[in-house]
Design a protein around this motif. Sequence first.
Motif, PDB file in Angstrom:
ATOM      1  N   ASP A   2       1.482   7.231  -6.419  1.00 22.61           N
ATOM      2  CA  ASP A   2       0.396   8.091  -6.889  1.00 22.61           C
ATOM      3  C   ASP A   2       0.581   9.526  -6.406  1.00 22.61           C
ATOM      4  N   ALA A   3       1.001   9.683  -5.164  1.00 19.75           N
ATOM      5  CA  ALA A   3       1.174  11.025  -4.607  1.00 19.75           C
ATOM      6  C   ALA A   3       2.285  11.790  -5.322  1.00 19.75           C
ATOM      7  N   ALA A  28       2.345   1.848  -3.528  1.00 21.44           N
ATOM      8  CA  ALA A  28       1.318   2.270  -4.483  1.00 21.44           C
ATOM      9  C   ALA A  28       0.848   3.697  -4.190  1.00 21.44           C
ATOM     10  N   GLU A  29       0.551   3.982  -2.932  1.00 16.49           N
ATOM     11  CA  GLU A  29       0.024   5.302  -2.591  1.00 16.49           C
ATOM     12  C   GLU A  29       1.086   6.392  -2.731  1.00 16.49           C
ATOM     13  N   ALA A  50       0.838  -1.208   0.000  1.00 15.06           N
ATOM     14  CA  ALA A  50       0.000   0.000   0.000  1.00 15.06           C
ATOM     15  C   ALA A  50       0.867   1.250   0.000  1.00 15.06           C
ATOM     16  N   ILE A  73       2.523   9.694   3.828  1.00 15.80           N
ATOM     17  CA  ILE A  73       1.872   8.392   3.643  1.00 15.80           C
ATOM     18  C   ILE A  73       2.486   7.361   4.583  1.00 15.80           C
TER      19      ILE A  73
END
Length: 474
Positions: A364-365, A360-361, A357, A417
Amino acid sequence: MSLLNDLRDLVRPDAIITEPRELEGFTEDWRGRYHGPAACVVRPGSTEEVAAVVAACACHGVPILPQGGKTSLCGGAIPAEDGPAPVIINLDRMRRIRSVDPVTNAMVVEAGAILATVQQAARDAGRYYPVSLGAEGSCQIGGTIATNAGGTSVLRYGNTRDNVLGLEAVLPDGTIWSSLKGLRKDNTGYDLKHLLIGSEGTLGVITAACLKLHPLPSRSSVAWLAVAGVNAALELLGRFQEGGAGRLSGFELMNRLQHDLVMTKVPDRRSPLEGQHDWHLLIELSDAGGPDDLNAVMEDLLAPAFEDGLVLDAVIAASDAQRATLWEIRHSVSEANKKGGMGLTTDCAVPISAIAAFIAEASDAVHAIVPELPIIIVAHLGDGNVHFIPFFPFEGWTGPDAGEGRGAQVRQAVNDIAIRLGGTFSAEHGVGRVSLAEMARYKPASELRLMWAVKNALDPAGLMNPGRLLPPPA
């Protein structure tokens, strides 16, 4: 009398460096990113000389910067561009292995000893010092302790903190404190060594250490794999932890960009596998004896992983030379990245269950800020430490809309994150001066107050490596 004159009375003449050209090697980090002026560099040859130099600096009110091999990524051992120029105390003349005790499983070494030399001294005695990292051929043992260095063996042996039994250090007033016992159990009050481990030179100068040794692995099996993805690698981690009978000692992940940079930027590196793969994994099993053939154990664990589609290709080293070659790839990542561009190296750790996670996050950020920016992933997967590195080409670094101008925003997005997922912004690199803003942003005020209370108690004048580790009090 000036401080410089005092120092010349305390150490031999060639142990003091003042010429600007000679100072350059001590006032810039190895990547060329951080630099600043120094009043001078002093290279003491003994703990007593360190104590005398520290006391003289304290008397004159001049800040002190303890320095090891300058392999940090956080600028903690390099003077700042502004502020008073410190006296750099470099420990490179204090390299003695004072003793090795294979019965107690302990060795006493001076702080300037190179990590690789310490590892070899342990091997010569039939023992193993497990802290291992890419800079082990140049980093000093005192620096690894001052930063609580991690590396590639943490999942089995722990950080540096877990492998230090005792310390000798010079405190900010010049007092020598020594506790170099090889004891595993000493329940007589505060364990003071842990204040200095990870303190980044802000509480004193580490001059020697008693290190914990382990049985020397006599057998190992090393494999290089292409895996189907991050989740596949995590599934493999669980299988190897369960089926490896405590022998899993390395589990390192890298993505295609990191792999390809090593292959193209570092001489004599060759990919172990044919074809192109998005995710690569290095696994090591080792032990100090026993009836099992570890290559057979490795094969038995990999066979069902192939059947389940977790592993796409693999090679198992057939000799010590091949094992070393595979590890050289992993240990070459910093050199490759330095040559390839400007990486915003992050040092996040999250719970292992949150690694996929996080990647991936965070991706994206970052891409929401700089679309299509390449990202390097290189991770100590077994302990949750992910070096997530947004990677700018050299020509795309300068300017307000490029890496130079967006770096803080990109780094904060990644760290936010990690914190939200229950992690940290610094797992093994330390804080230095690069991550002071993160300390202020993410550390609870109560923790910072406690840290400042310790700092003020030991260093009331604030002369030990000022401007590092602790952000200014609120």
